[in-house]
Design a protein around this motif. Structure first.
Motif, PDB file in Angstrom:
ATOM      1  N   ILE A  39      -5.765-126.808  -9.519  1.00 18.52           N
ATOM      2  CA  ILE A  39      -5.176-128.041  -9.026  1.00 18.52           C
ATOM      3  C   ILE A  39      -5.492-129.173 -10.002  1.00 18.52           C
ATOM      4  N   THR A  40      -4.474-129.953 -10.326  1.00 19.94           N
ATOM      5  CA  THR A  40      -4.630-131.106 -11.210  1.00 19.94           C
ATOM      6  C   THR A  40      -3.868-132.282 -10.616  1.00 19.94           C
ATOM      7  N   THR A  41      -4.034-133.453 -11.206  1.00 15.81           N
ATOM      8  CA  THR A  41      -3.210-134.587 -10.804  1.00 15.81           C
ATOM      9  C   THR A  41      -1.752-134.200 -11.027  1.00 15.81           C
ATOM     10  N   GLY A  42      -0.918-134.410 -10.028  1.00 15.53           N
ATOM     11  CA  GLY A  42       0.484-134.046 -10.123  1.00 15.53           C
ATOM     12  C   GLY A  42       0.834-132.733  -9.447  1.00 15.53           C
ATOM     13  N   THR A  43      -0.169-131.931  -9.086  1.00 19.24           N
ATOM     14  CA  THR A  43       0.101-130.683  -8.362  1.00 19.24           C
ATOM     15  C   THR A  43       0.817-131.020  -7.057  1.00 19.24           C
ATOM     16  N   THR A  44       1.836-130.255  -6.734  1.00 16.87           N
ATOM     17  CA  THR A  44       2.581-130.460  -5.490  1.00 16.87           C
ATOM     18  C   THR A  44       2.374-129.267  -4.565  1.00 16.87           C
ATOM     19  N   TYR A  45       2.631-129.484  -3.279  1.00 20.18           N
ATOM     20  CA  TYR A  45       2.448-128.447  -2.267  1.00 20.18           C
ATOM     21  C   TYR A  45       3.252-128.830  -1.037  1.00 20.18           C
ATOM     22  N   VAL A  46       3.358-127.897  -0.097  1.00 22.37           N
ATOM     23  CA  VAL A  46       4.087-128.130   1.151  1.00 22.37           C
ATOM     24  C   VAL A  46       3.201-127.699   2.316  1.00 22.37           C
ATOM     25  N   GLU A  47       3.180-128.519   3.364  1.00 21.05           N
ATOM     26  CA  GLU A  47       2.510-128.180   4.623  1.00 21.05           C
ATOM     27  C   GLU A  47       3.506-128.405   5.749  1.00 21.05           C
ATOM     28  N   THR A  48       3.665-127.402   6.591  1.00 24.82           N
ATOM     29  CA  THR A  48       4.617-127.514   7.694  1.00 24.82           C
ATOM     30  C   THR A  48       3.888-127.540   9.025  1.00 24.82           C
ATOM     31  N   SER A  49       4.543-128.149   9.992  1.00 25.31           N
ATOM     32  CA  SER A  49       4.061-128.158  11.368  1.00 25.31           C
ATOM     33  C   SER A  49       5.280-128.334  12.260  1.00 25.31           C
ATOM     34  N   PRO A  50       5.121-128.129  13.549  1.00 23.71           N
ATOM     35  CA  PRO A  50       6.245-128.350  14.449  1.00 23.71           C
ATOM     36  C   PRO A  50       6.761-129.796  14.411  1.00 23.71           C
ATOM     37  N   SER A  51       5.897-130.749  14.010  1.00 21.03           N
ATOM     38  CA  SER A  51       6.296-132.163  13.980  1.00 21.03           C
ATOM     39  C   SER A  51       7.045-132.554  12.725  1.00 21.03           C
ATOM     40  N   GLY A  52       6.861-131.780  11.633  1.00 23.00           N
ATOM     41  CA  GLY A  52       7.540-132.146  10.405  1.00 23.00           C
ATOM     42  C   GLY A  52       7.011-131.383   9.203  1.00 23.00           C
ATOM     43  N   VAL A  53       7.520-131.777   8.025  1.00 20.90           N
ATOM     44  CA  VAL A  53       7.155-131.133   6.772  1.00 20.90           C
ATOM     45  C   VAL A  53       6.547-132.184   5.849  1.00 20.90           C
ATOM     46  N   ARG A  54       5.323-131.888   5.369  1.00 18.98           N
ATOM     47  CA  ARG A  54       4.652-132.759   4.402  1.00 18.98           C
ATOM     48  C   ARG A  54       4.848-132.163   3.017  1.00 18.98           C
ATOM     49  N   ARG A  55       5.446-132.939   2.118  1.00 13.94           N
ATOM     50  CA  ARG A  55       5.597-132.546   0.721  1.00 13.94           C
ATOM     51  C   ARG A  55       4.578-133.359  -0.062  1.00 13.94           C
ATOM     52  N   GLY A  56       3.456-132.717  -0.360  1.00 14.20           N
ATOM     53  CA  GLY A  56       2.324-133.429  -0.915  1.00 14.20           C
ATOM     54  C   GLY A  56       2.231-133.375  -2.429  1.00 14.20           C
ATOM     55  N   THR A  57       1.493-134.351  -2.958  1.00  5.50           N
ATOM     56  CA  THR A  57       1.175-134.430  -4.380  1.00  5.50           C
ATOM     57  C   THR A  57      -0.268-134.885  -4.520  1.00  5.50           C
ATOM     58  N   VAL A  58      -1.009-134.262  -5.432  1.00 10.36           N
ATOM     59  CA  VAL A  58      -2.344-134.732  -5.759  1.00 10.36           C
ATOM     60  C   VAL A  58      -2.155-135.938  -6.685  1.00 10.36           C
ATOM     61  N   THR A  59      -2.565-137.119  -6.213  1.00 14.70           N
ATOM     62  CA  THR A  59      -2.316-138.341  -6.985  1.00 14.70           C
ATOM     63  C   THR A  59      -3.551-138.864  -7.706  1.00 14.70           C
ATOM     64  N   GLU A  60      -4.714-138.379  -7.318  1.00 11.79           N
ATOM     65  CA  GLU A  60      -5.956-138.817  -7.956  1.00 11.79           C
ATOM     66  C   GLU A  60      -6.929-137.646  -7.911  1.00 11.79           C
ATOM     67  N   LEU A  61      -7.579-137.372  -9.029  1.00  8.60           N
ATOM     68  CA  LEU A  61      -8.507-136.255  -9.101  1.00  8.60           C
ATOM     69  C   LEU A  61      -9.620-136.627 -10.066  1.00  8.60           C
ATOM     70  N   ASP A  62     -10.783-136.928  -9.506  1.00  7.93           N
ATOM     71  CA  ASP A  62     -11.941-137.323 -10.298  1.00  7.93           C
ATOM     72  C   ASP A  62     -13.118-136.471  -9.852  1.00  7.93           C
ATOM     73  N   ARG A  63     -13.204-135.265 -10.407  1.00 12.53           N
ATOM     74  CA  ARG A  63     -14.233-134.305 -10.014  1.00 12.53           C
ATOM     75  C   ARG A  63     -15.604-134.814 -10.409  1.00 12.53           C
ATOM     76  N   PRO A  64     -16.579-134.777  -9.552  1.00 14.33           N
ATOM     77  CA  PRO A  64     -16.625-134.257  -8.185  1.00 14.33           C
ATOM     78  C   PRO A  64     -16.699-135.364  -7.134  1.00 14.33           C
TER      79      PRO A  64
END
Length: 142
Positions: A39-64
């Motif tokens: 996973i890096t900044t800009g990685t995208t993903y999808v999470e679904t639920s009965p209420s809707g669909v989240r189309r996510g993006t990692v917008t900040e990543l400063d490990r740790p």
């Protein structure tokens, strides 16, 4: 939370590994369509639920110490619009582990105004469930 910040952080950003510690719920059925590994900044993903669909993006990543996910949720039915969701995890090392803060911000359209108390309660419950599951997983991993 028990464990070093690096280990907790790696667990939070391991989107493919959520199934090992976060069971599905009515608000979270799983994370799919992950665009990059690791996973890096800009990685995208999808999470679904009965209420809707989240189309996510990692917008900040400063490990740790910090990661932010932007996950606009298109509601079902679409007429209800989109809930704009930002989730930021901040990790601060402590003497016996790490303190994790999960900050959730939501912006809702006018059609959801009447349902706002219900929506906020559901998001609070899911945030607590997520943090409890993360803590239990980290304790078990020790």
């Amino acid at each position: 939370m028990p464990g070093p910040a690096e280990t907790v952080f790696d667990t939070i950003v391991d989107l493919r590994g959520y199934g090992r510690w976060l069971t599905p719920s009515s608000a979270y059925e799983g994370t799919t369509e992950i665009s990059a590994d690791p996973i890096t900044t800009g990685t995208t993903y999808v999470e679904t639920s009965p209420s809707g669909v989240r189309r996510g993006t990692v917008t900040e990543l400063d490990r740790p110490t910090r990661v932010t996910f932007h996950q606009p949720m298109t509601m079902k039915p679409r007429l209800l619009g989109v809930i704009d969701i930002h989730v930021t995890y901040t990790l601060t090392p402590t003497a016996d582990g790490v303190h994790v803060t999960r900050l959730l911000t939501l912006e809702m359209g006018w059609l959801l105004t009447l349902l706002r108390p219900v929506v906020l309660r559901q998001f609070r419950q899911e945030s607590k469930r997520t943090m409890d599951a993360l803590a239990a997983h980290m304790r078990a991993a020790r």
